[in-house]
Design an enzyme around this catalytic site. Structure first.
Site, PDB file in Angstrom:
ATOM      1  N   HIS A  65       0.829  -1.207   0.000  1.00 28.17           N
ATOM      2  CA  HIS A  65       0.000   0.000   0.000  1.00 28.17           C
ATOM      3  C   HIS A  65       0.864   1.258   0.000  1.00 28.17           C
ATOM      4  O   HIS A  65       0.568   2.241  -0.690  1.00 28.17           O
ATOM      5  CB  HIS A  65      -0.911  -0.027   1.233  1.00 28.17           C
ATOM      6  CG  HIS A  65      -1.847   1.127   1.317  1.00 28.17           C
ATOM      7  ND1 HIS A  65      -2.185   1.738   2.499  1.00 28.17           N
ATOM      8  CD2 HIS A  65      -2.542   1.796   0.354  1.00 28.17           C
ATOM      9  CE1 HIS A  65      -3.025   2.721   2.268  1.00 28.17           C
ATOM     10  NE2 HIS A  65      -3.267   2.776   0.975  1.00 28.17           N
ATOM     11  N   GLU A  68       2.169   1.871  -3.403  1.00 33.12           N
ATOM     12  CA  GLU A  68       1.127   2.499  -4.237  1.00 33.12           C
ATOM     13  C   GLU A  68       1.126   4.011  -4.053  1.00 33.12           C
ATOM     14  O   GLU A  68       1.072   4.779  -5.019  1.00 33.12           O
ATOM     15  CB  GLU A  68      -0.239   1.920  -3.870  1.00 33.12           C
ATOM     16  CG  GLU A  68      -1.418   2.621  -4.501  1.00 33.12           C
ATOM     17  CD  GLU A  68      -2.606   2.759  -3.560  1.00 33.12           C
ATOM     18  OE1 GLU A  68      -3.097   3.894  -3.358  1.00 33.12           O
ATOM     19  OE2 GLU A  68      -3.060   1.730  -3.015  1.00 33.12           O
ATOM     20  N   HIS A  69       1.196   4.460  -2.809  1.00 33.58           N
ATOM     21  CA  HIS A  69       1.227   5.903  -2.530  1.00 33.58           C
ATOM     22  C   HIS A  69       2.459   6.558  -3.147  1.00 33.58           C
ATOM     23  O   HIS A  69       2.381   7.642  -3.734  1.00 33.58           O
ATOM     24  CB  HIS A  69       1.234   6.135  -1.021  1.00 33.58           C
ATOM     25  CG  HIS A  69      -0.120   6.137  -0.401  1.00 33.58           C
ATOM     26  ND1 HIS A  69      -0.685   7.252   0.173  1.00 33.58           N
ATOM     27  CD2 HIS A  69      -1.044   5.150  -0.265  1.00 33.58           C
ATOM     28  CE1 HIS A  69      -1.883   6.960   0.645  1.00 33.58           C
ATOM     29  NE2 HIS A  69      -2.124   5.683   0.389  1.00 33.58           N
ATOM     30  N   GLU A 146      -4.774   7.551   6.499  1.00 30.94           N
ATOM     31  CA  GLU A 146      -5.788   6.680   5.897  1.00 30.94           C
ATOM     32  C   GLU A 146      -6.185   5.571   6.866  1.00 30.94           C
ATOM     33  O   GLU A 146      -7.366   5.239   6.998  1.00 30.94           O
ATOM     34  CB  GLU A 146      -5.243   6.082   4.600  1.00 30.94           C
ATOM     35  CG  GLU A 146      -6.238   5.274   3.816  1.00 30.94           C
ATOM     36  CD  GLU A 146      -5.713   4.820   2.472  1.00 30.94           C
ATOM     37  OE1 GLU A 146      -6.228   3.811   1.951  1.00 30.94           O
ATOM     38  OE2 GLU A 146      -4.799   5.470   1.934  1.00 30.94           O
TER      39      GLU A 146
END
Length: 494
Positions: A65, A68-69, A146
């Site tokens: 994740h 991805e950022h 998040e």
């Protein structure tokens, strides 16, 4: 580098689909589907990487994740961190990305006349992302933010409870979002007198907390010494290793669609996506040093030696965890391995788990671990189960429960479908009276399930050859009728 594409067999499309398609594979291995939509005013693109949270190292939950950022924060060709989103916003576009357990997907759309420039910026995230030190330390805060929002989401809270019930050695149990504790990527900031500010040290647990798995790794690199500031460097080394290991062209699938002709779309795609290298292939020391210099890594002798040791340790960690997830391929042989088994809860099923929601909701979810069927969706028995349990006509479980005033909705289908397992879920929204009678609601579902099971068993010939032929044929005809109905509905939707 030659990037001449190879055409793949034509895709199957519905009779009402007016678009034209061209599936191709580039020389570097990336599979691309081009789609010409003459009615569209926008151009859109998506890239799916065949790696997700299931491939996270156990020592660094949330790394996929985080990667991805980080891909959005500039490339060598477009080094400004906000250039991508700024360009899309100025030309009627938008973007998004998501990380699942098995895939990481990026997508955007923009007004058609600005599609080529947007695609150029987008493709460079996969050709030469920056992954700068400053961006790494700042973006982990976005990941943590998040995760903080997820803490007040009932769905996310139930997901973590479900992962807690799973086999903790199974890839499904991994914490997929990550936070600043699992990804301690913030280095200490120096004060005016040059002394590190303790308040901004990496969020790695102290002696009073549970020891972070990175502590032993860093001690081994530093000859038995542990320096918390090294954790930020190691997280970045792991980030680079994850990208090199998994963001390889033969593990990527891309789709481009717009009003442009297929030939024009191909002329945009081939020279750009054909440049994506396979970084996991062995590079010589000169290439390694060049990459380190371009990425702004430490070049002083002592620091560089430590950095190289971190890179080797991170690469080994990422490579070891890559096999946690089953291969995403229809040709691969994958053993059925469910994350949920009776022995994990003392050998007794069913297990009842009650969670207190933050919002005013009344839900009953019934989950059933099943063998995987994702390789053959057009022949999956789960399609039949979804149809039968979700049926709302007379005589259905839904009709019976609604007549009693116990439920307001019922849905059935796969909550999870992967190469090694499936998890079938029946989700029910309860009324106040239904909440008081939730055991009776569950009983009706199980009774309906036993009815379905009896019909299926009656359709099978008896092993001793003494079956009731009429009953067998009747059950077979009924199941065939339902299957034909499901197939007809699927054809209409296609």
């Amino acid at each position: 580098m030659s990037t001449k594409p190879t055409n793949l067999p034509p895709i199957i499309k519905g009779d009402a689909d007016y678009r034209t398609y061209r599936p191709i594979v580039l020389e570097n291995g990336i599979t691309i589907l081009l789609a010409h939509d003459p009615q569209s005013k926008n151009f859109a693109a998506s890239v799916s990487v065949h790696a997700g949270a299931s491939s996270d190292p156990r020592e660094l939950p949330g790394l996929a994740h985080f990667c991805e950022h980080m891909c959005f924060l500039g490339s060598k060709a477009y080094p400004k961190e906000n250039e991508y989103k700024q360009y899309l916003a100025q030309h009627g576009g938008k973007s998004n990305a998501s990380t699942s357990m098995s895939h990481t997907t990026y997508q955007f759309d923009v007004l058609a006349e600005f599609g080529e420039k947007a695609l150029d910026i987008f493709s460079n995230f996969f050709i030469s992302p920056l992954f700068s030190k400053s961006g790494t330390q700042r973006e982990v805060q976005a990941v943590d933010s998040e995760n903080s929002k997820n803490l007040v989401s009932d769905g996310r809270r139930r997901l973590q409870v479900l992962k807690g019930l799973a086999d903790q050695t199974h890839h499904y149990s991994k914490f997929s979002t990550g936070n600043k504790l699992t990804l301690p990527a913030c280095k200490p900031e120096a004060t005016e007198d040059g002394v590190g500010n303790n308040a901004s040290k990496p969020d790695i647990p102290t002696a009073d907390d549970k020891k972070h798995p990175l502590e032993d790794v860093l001690k081994e690199i530093n000859g038995g010494q542990f320096d918390q500031s090294d954790s930020a460097e190691f997280v970045r080394a792991a980030l680079l290793a994850f990208h090199e290991r998994h963001y390889r062209p033969n593990k990527m699938t891309a789709v481009m669609i717009g009003p442009q002709s297929l030939d024009e779309l191909e002329s945009w795609v081939v020279p750009r996506f054909g440049q994506i290298p396979d970084r996991w292939l062995k590079k010589d020391d000169e290439d390694e040093a060049k990459d380190d210099d371009e990425n702004g890594n430490n070049t002083e002798a002592g620091n560089n030696e430590k950095w190289q040791a971190m890179k080797r340790a991170a690469a080994a960690m990422v490579d070891n965890s890559a096999t946690d997830a089953p291969p995403i391929s229809v040709t691969a042989t994958v053993e059925h391995r469910s994350a949920f088994r009776p022995e994990l809860q003392g050998g007794k099923w069913p297990v009842v788990v009650t969670t207190k929601p933050l919002q005013s909701i009344r839900k009953l979810d019934l989950m059933f671990p099943l063998p995987p069927t994702w390789k053959s969706p057009d022949r999956s028995p789960i399609s039949m189960l979804s149809h039968l349990f979700g049926h709302e006509g007379p005589g259905s479980a839904y009709a019976s429960l609604q007549d009693k005033g116990w439920i307001t909705s019922l849905s059935a289908g796969n909550r999870m479908s992967g190469p090694d397992q499936a998890l079938f879920q029946i989700g029910i929204s309860l009324t106040e009276e239904g909440e008081r009678n939730w055991k009776q609601v569950a009983k009706v579902i199980f009774e309906y399930g036993r009815l379905v099971c009896r019909v299926a068993e009656a359709a099978l010939p008896a092993s001793d050859g003494a079956e009731n032929k009429d009953t067998c044929e009747t059950s077979q005809n009924e199941l065939r009728r339902i299957w034909d109905e499901v197939s007809a509905l699927d054809r209409l939707r296609f």
